[in-house]
Design a protein around this motif. Sequence first.
Motif, PDB file in Angstrom:
ATOM      1  N   ILE A   1       0.828  -1.205   0.000  1.00  0.00           N
ATOM      2  CA  ILE A   1       0.000   0.000   0.000  1.00  0.00           C
ATOM      3  C   ILE A   1       0.864   1.257   0.000  1.00  0.00           C
ATOM      4  O   ILE A   1       0.603   2.203  -0.748  1.00  0.00           O
ATOM      5  N   LEU A   2       1.923   1.258   0.795  1.00  0.00           N
ATOM      6  CA  LEU A   2       2.747   2.461   0.857  1.00  0.00           C
ATOM      7  C   LEU A   2       3.559   2.649  -0.424  1.00  0.00           C
ATOM      8  O   LEU A   2       3.793   3.776  -0.864  1.00  0.00           O
ATOM      9  N   PHE A   3       3.965   1.541  -1.063  1.00  0.00           N
ATOM     10  CA  PHE A   3       4.612   1.643  -2.377  1.00  0.00           C
ATOM     11  C   PHE A   3       3.628   2.245  -3.384  1.00  0.00           C
ATOM     12  O   PHE A   3       3.971   3.149  -4.155  1.00  0.00           O
ATOM     13  N   THR A   4       2.387   1.754  -3.357  1.00  0.00           N
ATOM     14  CA  THR A   4       1.338   2.285  -4.221  1.00  0.00           C
ATOM     15  C   THR A   4       1.170   3.788  -4.005  1.00  0.00           C
ATOM     16  O   THR A   4       1.091   4.567  -4.964  1.00  0.00           O
ATOM     17  N   ASP A   5       1.124   4.195  -2.731  1.00  0.00           N
ATOM     18  CA  ASP A   5       0.939   5.612  -2.425  1.00  0.00           C
ATOM     19  C   ASP A   5       2.103   6.453  -2.918  1.00  0.00           C
ATOM     20  O   ASP A   5       1.909   7.581  -3.374  1.00  0.00           O
ATOM     21  N   ALA A   6       3.312   5.911  -2.824  1.00  0.00           N
ATOM     22  CA  ALA A   6       4.475   6.656  -3.309  1.00  0.00           C
ATOM     23  C   ALA A   6       4.347   6.874  -4.819  1.00  0.00           C
ATOM     24  O   ALA A   6       4.589   7.981  -5.320  1.00  0.00           O
ATOM     25  N   VAL A   7       3.932   5.835  -5.543  1.00  0.00           N
ATOM     26  CA  VAL A   7       3.766   5.985  -6.992  1.00  0.00           C
ATOM     27  C   VAL A   7       2.674   7.022  -7.291  1.00  0.00           C
ATOM     28  O   VAL A   7       2.864   7.912  -8.127  1.00  0.00           O
ATOM     29  N   PHE A   8       1.553   6.924  -6.605  1.00  0.00           N
ATOM     30  CA  PHE A   8       0.479   7.913  -6.778  1.00  0.00           C
ATOM     31  C   PHE A   8       1.008   9.323  -6.504  1.00  0.00           C
ATOM     32  O   PHE A   8       0.753  10.260  -7.277  1.00  0.00           O
ATOM     33  N   ALA A   9       1.722   9.487  -5.394  1.00  0.00           N
ATOM     34  CA  ALA A   9       2.212  10.807  -5.003  1.00  0.00           C
ATOM     35  C   ALA A   9       3.140  11.372  -6.071  1.00  0.00           C
ATOM     36  O   ALA A   9       3.075  12.565  -6.403  1.00  0.00           O
TER      37      ALA A   9
END
Lengths: 226, 226, 226, 226
Positions: free
Chosen positions: D20-28
């Motif tokens: 989830i946090l990897f996903t959020d980093a990509v989104f960010a």
Amino acid sequence: MDGNEKAQHNRDAFQIERVILFTDAVFAIAITLLVIEIKVPELEHPTEQAVQVVLAHLIPKFVGFFLSFFIIAIYWTAHHRIFRFVRRLDNRLLWLNLVFLLSIILMPFTTAYQSEYSLLRTPWILYSINIAFTGLMQIALQRHLSNARHKLVAHPEHEHPDLDIARPLMSPVVFISSIALAFVLPPLALRMIPAVAFPLLAFLNRKRHKRLTAAYHGKHGATVLA
Amino acid sequence: MDGNEKAQHNRDAFQIERVILFTDAVFAIAITLLVIEIKVPELEHPTEQAVQVVLAHLIPKFVGFFLSFFIIAIYWTAHHRIFRFVRRLDNRLLWLNLVFLLSIILMPFTTAYQSEYSLLRTPWILYSINIAFTGLMQIALQRHLSNARHKLVAHPEHEHPDLDIARPLMSPVVFISSIALAFVLPPLALRMIPAVAFPLLAFLNRKRHKRLTAAYHGKHGATVLA
Amino acid sequence: MDGNEKAQHNRDAFQIERVILFTDAVFAIAITLLVIEIKVPELEHPTEQAVQVVLAHLIPKFVGFFLSFFIIAIYWTAHHRIFRFVRRLDNRLLWLNLVFLLSIILMPFTTAYQSEYSLLRTPWILYSINIAFTGLMQIALQRHLSNARHKLVAHPEHEHPDLDIARPLMSPVVFISSIALAFVLPPLALRMIPAVAFPLLAFLNRKRHKRLTAAYHGKHGATVLA
Amino acid sequence: MDGNEKAQHNRDAFQIERVILFTDAVFAIAITLLVIEIKVPELEHPTEQAVQVVLAHLIPKFVGFFLSFFIIAIYWTAHHRIFRFVRRLDNRLLWLNLVFLLSIILMPFTTAYQSEYSLLRTPWILYSINIAFTGLMQIALQRHLSNARHKLVAHPEHEHPDLDIARPLMSPVVFISSIALAFVLPPLALRMIPAVAFPLLAFLNRKRHKRLTAAYHGKHGATVLA
């Protein structure tokens, strides 16, 4: 701890983690941005030979990239090492950390500047100032943490050898020296100084660190944080 | 709490942490991207003097960089301060936070625009609108949190002085004033306004914050969150 | 565990998480930066046909983008898989991980270089070296973890099939072979090698992994980590 | 749960958080990169009027930026909403998520392309394909999660209305329709379609969601996740 105290404790812990993870995000971006300064040149008539020449011309940029990669990586490991002691935040720690990050953020620029003009003195001086400043900020962070009055670190860890300032002092010493030498040595020789000075200083520092660690454990017992 | 309630509680806590860490990633990227707007110019005949001239021409960009660095850093510390109260999310909080981030994301552009044309009025006005908007979004976030009916914050923290809107109001007041002054003052003088106004307002705000803190602890006792 | 031991345990766990989340941030940035190498060309007289031609000319860049996206994604899943075993950090693990990240960070550059000159051999060779190096670093990481003397991984997980080096070996074998073949095959054919070789090797590896998993569970019982 | 089971449980939870946090980093990164596509043009003779004209010419890019900002933000809130159900990972979920991220990563490019040529049809079609694909990947993710056989979600949450595919279906329907309409409507009108269609569909969907929520709570009781 009752439920309220525990919730409060978790909240305080997350506030610290948030500072650390924000720091890591900035480090991660700065270290990755180093590479976008190395642009693939466009060629009108691309041949094997032409693209090899292009690559050869990028060598100074790669040298600059590798140097800055390891410098940023070293500062990240240092941050990882010293922030494990943090038990409490204060406003000053927050801002010392932000100014420390400011100097990390500047590195993609000063790296690009010094590796674009690798035969000149001025860009190296700016680059050296940047790194020396980062080292000084690390010292400021460590001194703030190791001051027992601030109670940011659990007793007796404020005396831990990992908060000793000899290690973060190496980088300012080397790079400020290289600025002085910039007026004596040819620019390319300046770029060799870190490669010569760091292994030597690291060797001396390792001996000091062992001595300090022995003293620390002698004073506080083996049960304290390794 | 039984096992199910605890799992539910951990899940809710992680949903909040996720919003915060996403926010931090956006902040980290925006603050680091500021520097890639400062490009190293290419020179056909690089000499020490030429690269120094190049650097001197970048001074307005560095001034813009430092100003925006500290503004984004201030907003990050504000977010760090106010989101520690969040116990529950609602859809409105999520979207207020996203629009707040929108204004942070725009800063690398408005910074580049105002520091590229540092002798003009228009870019400063756009930049001021951007920052004033960020401040207004912070106020919207705080008002949403401090509204007891939404139950986003544990009682009595919705009355905590850190959710007082005087502090986030400073930035819109300063920058909207600077827009009005843009038609009177020369463009370079506009860039000095924040440096003059903020220390003064921060001083006034510190007094107010102390007063509010004393009142808050007087009302709810010393055991509440400092 | 008493309170102190628990605090120490939480701290150690967070130090590991921090390394992992820093790694993920670097991965996320590298994988997202791939796309900014694909620039929208400016046209003086944009027509439907002109923008379609522009898009058609970007096809080699998209092919390069997709290839690198999946390679970086595969290495991320590998890191996700193998770091779940980590119970303790040492300095060597930290630095092996950083050098592993160095090779990930270089990928946006080597990808841009090989897809800009997709009809040439040299850029493909550099790209292949980059990826082979990443694979070798993954092997180094796994060997370090699976060495029982370092006690980085809980017993008996250092023998877990997910730490078997056959899988990370595939990528260096394929890309180093493609370097050898670069002097025989036409450049465009080189780009097909991964698409042919990986499914075949993945099939062979799956059989090996099943065999190893059965042996692992036979030796240590079904209760160990799946 | 004994100590070992608890450690195993924490490890599994962190493996999910990492995704989830990897996903959020990509989104960010993707959402922040949108703005670097808006470049400040250089002017030889900058005047107030000239920089205002420059800004006016950037309006289509800002429109494109805002549209994509809200689309990416909507997909992020969707991911935030649906991944709160995840209790277990499998390989398929990992890869569906990565391909979902691939479509997010492409958005800075397709946004730049469609807003650079805002008077043409082709760029809008490519942009629409990108967003429709993101929506289809979200559907694939939700279907995978809501399949009870995979046991990725705790019973009975696989029937939760937030995993209903009507909502993620809106975006593909709107954007694929806009592709069909691209051959009838003028290009600028195409850009209005989302602004008209989404509020309408969102209204219909809210009614459906309320009905589903009532049915869900009727079937499983009020104690299940809101």
